[in-house]
Design a protein around this motif. Structure first.
Motif: not given
Length: 326
Positions: A28-32
């Protein structure tokens, strides 16, 4: 999307999704703000992973396979070590054995359910038997007899075998797509080779002679047998008489084979008396209105407009029930 939404859409618990991530199967991608964001593409990826796990493929192998996937349904081969290929071949062979075992179990359950409901089931083996008997009978025909008219049809015997082959092929391809059509046929081009001839997608090379023609019939039958054997019992596909299931297409293939071989036997001067068991199964599945106290083969000929029964004149028109029986 958040992990909860991904779990809802894939029916995989969040704890398993986290396990997949720990095993390197999901990224998964990591948000800020540090929260994980699961892209839309991971919905199909999770379904792919779940299917491989259900099939018995271990996570260490799945981890090697997934980088080769451009999409969950498309494999692109890059660098594959000899060790990985050998491992995958072993896994594939084990999956083949499991598929075969599952198919036998499914057929046994189907047999039990139909026995309980007092209707004999139609299995792939029955269709294979019908085609094999037809091919063996037709091999007895004289080589110069194939231009004769087939029984009460308007086609010669060569054309009738092509038509029968085409029927079996057409039923097989209806079941072929992942999502079969429910409102029309798979759009192959069906065309006649002469005015009044059968409209087929399958045509035999006449230079191959009668043996080549019968190979076409045998191959078309084998396609339908394989499709019926491997298709899930809940699969549905279009037929002009009603959306049908794999058992229905098998039964229709049996009827086409038995009655068209009857037409051919009349034109070729051959004896044709198929087993009562095949006729009984086809009648019970497709012609529930047919009498059950008469001899099965004459009853099937009556049901398809090719004969009479005591107190029942020849049918001027006929149809079968292709929809699954309740």
């Amino acid at each position: 999307m958040r992990i909860g939404e991904l779990a809802d859409r894939t029916h995989v618990p969040a704890r398993l999704l986290r396990y997949y991530e720990e095993q390197g199967l999901l990224s998964p991608q990591r948000e800020a703000n540090g929260y994980r964001d699961y892209p839309e593409a991971l919905v199909e990826r999770v379904i792919q992973i779940r299917g491989l796990l259900d099939a018995g493929v271990p996570t260490r192998i799945i981890k090697d396979i997934l980088p080769c996937l451009d999409t969950p349904c498309s494999i692109t081969v890059t660098d594959a070590s000899a060790e990985l290929l050998a491992t995958l071949r072993r896994e594939r062979d084990q999956l083949d054995a499991r598929v075969s075992c599952l198919a036998r179990n499914r057929d046994a359950i189907t047999t039990y359910l139909n026995t309980v409901s007092e209707r004999p089931p139609v299995l792939p083996e029955h269709l294979a038997q019908a085609v094999d008997l037809a091919v063996r009978t037709l091999r007895e025909a004289p080589a110069d007899a194939w231009d004769a008219t087939a029984g009460g049809l308007e086609w010669d015997c060569w054309e009738t075998v092509e038509h029968l082959s085409d029927d079996l092929f057409a039923y097989a391809v209806q079941l072929g797509p992942k999502s079969p059509p429910l409102t029309g046929n798979v759009p192959f081009l069906w065309e006649a080779r002469r005015p009044g001839g059968p409209r087929n997608a399958v045509h035999a090379d006449r230079s191959a002679g009668p043996e080549g023609l019968l190979q076409v019939l045998e191959a078309s039958g084998a396609l339908l047998v394989a499709m019926v054997r491997t298709a899930p019992s809940g699969k549905r596909a279009f037929h002009s008489n009603g959306v049908s299931d794999p058992e229905g297409f098998a039964a229709m293939g049996i009827v086409e084979t038995l009655v068209h071989t009857h037409d051919l036997a009349e034109g070729l001067g051959l004896h044709w008396d198929p087993p009562s068991g095949l006729c009984t199964r086809a009648l019970a599945r497709l012609f529930p209105e047919a009498p059950t106290t008469t001899v099965p083969w004459p009853t099937l000929l009556w049901a398809t407009g090719r004969g009479e029964l005591p107190g029942r004149p020849r049918r001027a028109s006929w149809t079968w029930r292709s929809e699954p029986l309740g």
